[in-house]
Design a protein around this motif. Sequence first.
Motif, PDB file in Angstrom:
ATOM      1  N   GLU A  96       4.487   1.835   1.893  1.00 11.74           N
ATOM      2  CA  GLU A  96       5.659   2.331   1.143  1.00 11.74           C
ATOM      3  C   GLU A  96       6.247   3.570   1.841  1.00 11.74           C
ATOM      4  N   ARG A 153       1.956   9.595  -5.283  1.00 11.50           N
ATOM      5  CA  ARG A 153       0.932   8.712  -4.654  1.00 11.50           C
ATOM      6  C   ARG A 153      -0.264   9.484  -4.107  1.00 11.50           C
ATOM      7  N   LYS A 154      -0.158  10.791  -4.032  1.00 12.54           N
ATOM      8  CA  LYS A 154      -1.238  11.655  -3.531  1.00 12.54           C
ATOM      9  C   LYS A 154      -1.546  11.463  -2.040  1.00 12.54           C
ATOM     10  N   LEU A 155      -0.520  11.199  -1.235  1.00 14.70           N
ATOM     11  CA  LEU A 155      -0.687  11.166   0.228  1.00 14.70           C
ATOM     12  C   LEU A 155      -0.555  12.594   0.753  1.00 14.70           C
ATOM     13  N   LEU A 189       8.860   1.157  -8.714  1.00 16.75           N
ATOM     14  CA  LEU A 189       8.555   2.586  -8.903  1.00 16.75           C
ATOM     15  C   LEU A 189       8.717   2.990 -10.373  1.00 16.75           C
ATOM     16  N   TYR A 240       7.467  11.939  -4.622  1.00 15.54           N
ATOM     17  CA  TYR A 240       6.895  10.627  -5.009  1.00 15.54           C
ATOM     18  C   TYR A 240       5.652  10.260  -4.189  1.00 15.54           C
ATOM     19  N   GLN A 241       5.752  10.394  -2.843  1.00 10.39           N
ATOM     20  CA  GLN A 241       4.623   9.912  -2.042  1.00 10.39           C
ATOM     21  C   GLN A 241       3.518  10.967  -1.933  1.00 10.39           C
ATOM     22  N   GLU A 274       5.781   2.602 -12.756  1.00  9.80           N
ATOM     23  CA  GLU A 274       4.590   3.459 -12.679  1.00  9.80           C
ATOM     24  C   GLU A 274       4.315   4.149 -14.023  1.00  9.80           C
ATOM     25  N   SER A 278       0.854  -1.203   0.000  1.00 10.09           N
ATOM     26  CA  SER A 278       0.000   0.000   0.000  1.00 10.09           C
ATOM     27  C   SER A 278       0.887   1.250   0.000  1.00 10.09           C
ATOM     28  N   SER A 279       0.317   2.381  -0.416  1.00 10.39           N
ATOM     29  CA  SER A 279       1.083   3.634  -0.448  1.00 10.39           C
ATOM     30  C   SER A 279       1.581   4.009   0.940  1.00 10.39           C
ATOM     31  N   LYS A 280       0.745   3.729   1.955  1.00 10.89           N
ATOM     32  CA  LYS A 280       1.150   4.084   3.329  1.00 10.89           C
ATOM     33  C   LYS A 280       2.293   3.203   3.797  1.00 10.89           C
ATOM     34  N   PHE A 335       2.225   9.508 -13.410  1.00 12.99           N
ATOM     35  CA  PHE A 335       2.830   9.477 -12.067  1.00 12.99           C
ATOM     36  C   PHE A 335       4.176  10.214 -12.110  1.00 12.99           C
TER      37      PHE A 335
END
Length: 221
Positions: free
Chosen positions: A66, A109-111, A158, A104-105, A161, A62-64, A165
Amino acid sequence: MAGIFITFEGIDGCGKTTQLGMLAALLAAHSIPHLITREPGGTLVGNKIREIILDPTHNKLSSKTELLLYAADRAQHVFEELKPSLEKGEIILCDRYTDATIAYQAYGRKLPVKLINQLNLIATDGLAPDLTLLFDLPVEEAEKRMSNPNSLRSKDRLEQEQRDFHQRVRQAYLALAEKFPDRFRTISALGTSQEIFYQVSQVVIPKIKSLYPSLNNYVFC
Ligand code: TMP
């Protein structure tokens, strides 16, 4: 004596690692103490984390997860390598650092950026680079370089992607460079490695020359 902390950033395939190697060779030729390191993977533990993050078969990460793996890698790196190296007065050449997590994140990843800034602060204890070199080039150009049939390795998780991205990552880096003009220097990563290194030396040598008189006679070429 405190050292100097230089980070190398840019999208995948921008050529920053080659430039880091060229700068390290120049420092070595002038007997200037330095540390070559990277994130993720600047320590033994970090290398194990790097394998987990980049393994293309880990497609359920998951993005989190990562994000937290990058933060764990960084916390260990700051503690085990970066702080001791600066205390020894070395010049650190670090292939990626906190800006990569924002690019990147947060943007890739849009966090949430706020969360990432907090995590970066925890992982670094506030240790920020003195200088960040951003190697900028269009995503299409980086893709061409990475699809070189002579390349011996396949793309990591990565790198696999989609183009949009990597476009977001590039835009995020450019925005960071605009936001922190004192720390960032943007270098065009188009051209030959020698042409790019000319720009790198123009930025780095004036910054470190007062500490290392052996660079006073350096001829830019
Ligand atoms: P590298 O190939 O430049 O060594 O970096 C490994 C990959 O990890 C690259 O695709 C960028 C990515 N990365 C992040 O997504 N966040 C981070 O915080 C760092 C340090 C790297």
